[in-house]
Scaffold this motif. Sequence first.
Motif, short mmCIF file in Angstrom:
data_model
loop_
_atom_site.label_atom_id
_atom_site.label_comp_id
_atom_site.label_asym_id
_atom_site.label_seq_id
_atom_site.Cartn_x
_atom_site.Cartn_y
_atom_site.Cartn_z
N ARG A 1 -27.34 7.17 -59.49
CA ARG A 1 -25.91 6.93 -59.35
C ARG A 1 -25.54 5.56 -59.93
NH1 ARG A 1 -25.08 8.96 -53.07
NH2 ARG A 1 -25.33 11.20 -53.49
N GLY A 2 -24.50 5.55 -60.70
CA GLY A 2 -23.99 4.29 -61.23
C GLY A 2 -24.72 3.76 -62.43
N SER A 3 -25.74 4.46 -62.93
CA SER A 3 -26.48 3.99 -64.09
C SER A 3 -27.08 5.20 -64.82
CB SER A 3 -27.61 3.04 -63.68
OG SER A 3 -28.42 2.72 -64.79
N ALA A 4 -27.05 5.12 -66.14
CA ALA A 4 -27.64 6.19 -66.95
C ALA A 4 -29.05 5.86 -67.41
CB ALA A 4 -26.76 6.45 -68.19
N THR A 5 -29.62 4.75 -66.89
CA THR A 5 -30.92 4.30 -67.38
C THR A 5 -31.99 5.36 -67.23
OG1 THR A 5 -30.41 1.98 -66.91
CG2 THR A 5 -32.73 2.56 -67.10
N LEU A 6 -32.12 5.93 -66.02
CA LEU A 6 -33.18 6.92 -65.81
C LEU A 6 -32.96 8.16 -66.67
CD1 LEU A 6 -34.03 6.81 -62.00
CD2 LEU A 6 -35.62 6.54 -63.91
N TRP A 7 -31.70 8.60 -66.76
CA TRP A 7 -31.44 9.79 -67.58
C TRP A 7 -31.78 9.52 -69.04
CZ3 TRP A 7 -31.45 14.00 -65.14
CH2 TRP A 7 -30.85 14.13 -63.87
N ARG A 8 -31.54 8.31 -69.52
CA ARG A 8 -31.88 8.00 -70.91
C ARG A 8 -33.39 7.97 -71.11
NH1 ARG A 8 -28.29 3.04 -73.07
NH2 ARG A 8 -29.53 3.54 -74.94
N ILE A 9 -34.12 7.46 -70.11
CA ILE A 9 -35.59 7.48 -70.21
C ILE A 9 -36.09 8.92 -70.22
CG2 ILE A 9 -37.74 6.84 -69.07
CD1 ILE A 9 -36.25 4.39 -67.95
N HIS A 10 -35.54 9.75 -69.32
CA HIS A 10 -35.94 11.16 -69.30
C HIS A 10 -35.64 11.82 -70.64
CE1 HIS A 10 -36.64 10.62 -65.16
NE2 HIS A 10 -35.46 10.98 -64.67
N GLY A 11 -34.45 11.56 -71.18
CA GLY A 11 -34.07 12.18 -72.44
C GLY A 11 -34.94 11.75 -73.59
N ALA A 12 -35.21 10.44 -73.67
CA ALA A 12 -36.07 9.94 -74.75
C ALA A 12 -37.48 10.50 -74.62
CB ALA A 12 -36.10 8.41 -74.73
N GLY A 13 -38.00 10.56 -73.38
CA GLY A 13 -39.34 11.11 -73.19
C GLY A 13 -39.42 12.56 -73.61
N ALA A 14 -38.37 13.35 -73.29
CA ALA A 14 -38.36 14.75 -73.69
C ALA A 14 -38.27 14.90 -75.21
CB ALA A 14 -37.21 15.49 -73.01
N LEU A 15 -37.42 14.08 -75.84
CA LEU A 15 -37.29 14.16 -77.30
C LEU A 15 -38.61 13.81 -78.00
CD1 LEU A 15 -33.77 12.58 -77.96
CD2 LEU A 15 -34.41 15.00 -78.06
N LEU A 16 -39.35 12.87 -77.45
CA LEU A 16 -40.61 12.47 -78.09
C LEU A 16 -41.70 13.52 -77.97
CD1 LEU A 16 -40.56 8.70 -77.13
CD2 LEU A 16 -40.53 9.64 -79.45
N VAL A 17 -41.48 14.52 -77.12
CA VAL A 17 -42.41 15.66 -77.06
C VAL A 17 -42.30 16.49 -78.34
CG1 VAL A 17 -42.88 17.84 -75.87
CG2 VAL A 17 -42.47 15.76 -74.55
N VAL A 18 -41.13 16.48 -78.99
CA VAL A 18 -40.91 17.31 -80.17
C VAL A 18 -41.88 16.94 -81.30
CG1 VAL A 18 -39.26 18.00 -81.94
CG2 VAL A 18 -38.52 17.79 -79.56
N PRO A 19 -41.96 15.68 -81.75
CA PRO A 19 -42.94 15.37 -82.79
C PRO A 19 -44.38 15.55 -82.32
CG PRO A 19 -41.88 13.37 -82.00
CD PRO A 19 -41.10 14.51 -81.45
N GLN A 20 -44.63 15.25 -81.04
CA GLN A 20 -46.00 15.38 -80.53
C GLN A 20 -46.48 16.82 -80.61
OE1 GLN A 20 -46.51 14.04 -76.49
NE2 GLN A 20 -48.66 14.61 -76.42
N PHE A 21 -45.67 17.77 -80.16
CA PHE A 21 -46.11 19.16 -80.14
C PHE A 21 -45.95 19.84 -81.50
CE2 PHE A 21 -46.68 18.53 -75.79
CZ PHE A 21 -47.33 19.64 -75.25
N THR A 22 -45.04 19.36 -82.32
CA THR A 22 -44.95 19.91 -83.68
C THR A 22 -46.21 19.58 -84.46
OG1 THR A 22 -42.53 19.72 -83.68
CG2 THR A 22 -43.63 19.91 -85.82
N ALA A 23 -46.61 18.31 -84.41
CA ALA A 23 -47.82 17.90 -85.14
C ALA A 23 -49.07 18.51 -84.51
CB ALA A 23 -47.92 16.38 -85.15
#
Length: 398
Positions: A205-227
Amino acid sequence: MRRRWLMLALGTAAQTAACAFVYGVPYLAAELRDAAHLTLPQIGLLIACPAAGLVTALVAWGAVADRYGERIVIATGLGGAAALLAAAAGAATDGGGVAAPGALLALAGAAGASVYSASGRLVMGWFSAGERGLAMGIRQTATPLGMGVAALTMPPLAAAHGVRGALGLLAAVCGIIAGLVALLAADPARPEPGPGAPPAANPYRGSATLWRIHGAGALLVVPQFTAGAFALVLLVDTRGWSAVGAGRLIAVAQVLGACFRIAAGRWSDRVGSRLRPMRQLAATTAAVVAAAALTAAFPSPLTAAVLVLCIGITASTNGLSFTATAERAGPSWSGRALGVHNTGQNLTAAVVPPLSAALISATGYWPALAAAAAVACGAAALVPSDTSRGPAVVSSVP
């Protein structure tokens, strides 16, 4: 203070065992087809069941860990997974189709989700802020280690003792480690709220910090699993490698990935930040994956070396994102936050291979890698700055 290393060993062992059975079913495919007379679509369904069960239970197990502690959650969940795997071992060979073994494997995955949500809490709570990056980097090597153990043990065990013997060994390992956790693990100390103190604030609540960490972590799975998913066939198709030779090279690359995770964690300890190294490594990932796309478009002797580096560097941010999540969430919320983080990463991991395969089939390897590089750029931009600080995990040790 030496006790913290025992907690790290127990948490890593529990995570390795959970990863081995969640990702071990694909290595039983030949035996399931030949001995259990299952079709490939049926085998594919069984392969998906443990991961499907896993993602449904991560947040719930995290909430239980927040309330009751890590030891009981890991021991109970991993012990339950052992019993369910033992039952699945019998159901998979009784000729009754995939419904019963699939349900049991899904339930085993849901039970094993306890380890994903609680073992990170166990490690984080026992190490001070100056050591957590290294500790979580070591703990995160459990994923490639578990996959490697499954790849090495499941095929020969299935050939010698059938699916029942292979799943039985996984059940036994999970049961033994659950017992060790129950006997030897100790929950880290937590700050006790004073009389009449309000509940810990919701860090979402009141901060998007955790959601941004979750989002970045999920996005970084894309290159990891593609390669990771398509490097082997890329070498076979574009460079004429044998599958065996390419597989050995990929195994070396996975070891490199584990080393990168540990090194990234140690780096974050030295600079006193998880997010700054995470952002820089995400940008580096984008550059390396883009180079891999170039070598896929114009194959050369450099292709294999760049792919090895690509698989290694794409794994480097994993421990940092988990450490940042737990530190920002605080001791009262870290179990649920790690559950959310795990859920996002595992859901992304489930959809990336089929989507990348479709793109490769339509356009070739290099566009898929180029798209993964672009996603890594987006992840780097999404990582929050260190100026947005949340509560840190209390570092006191019993």
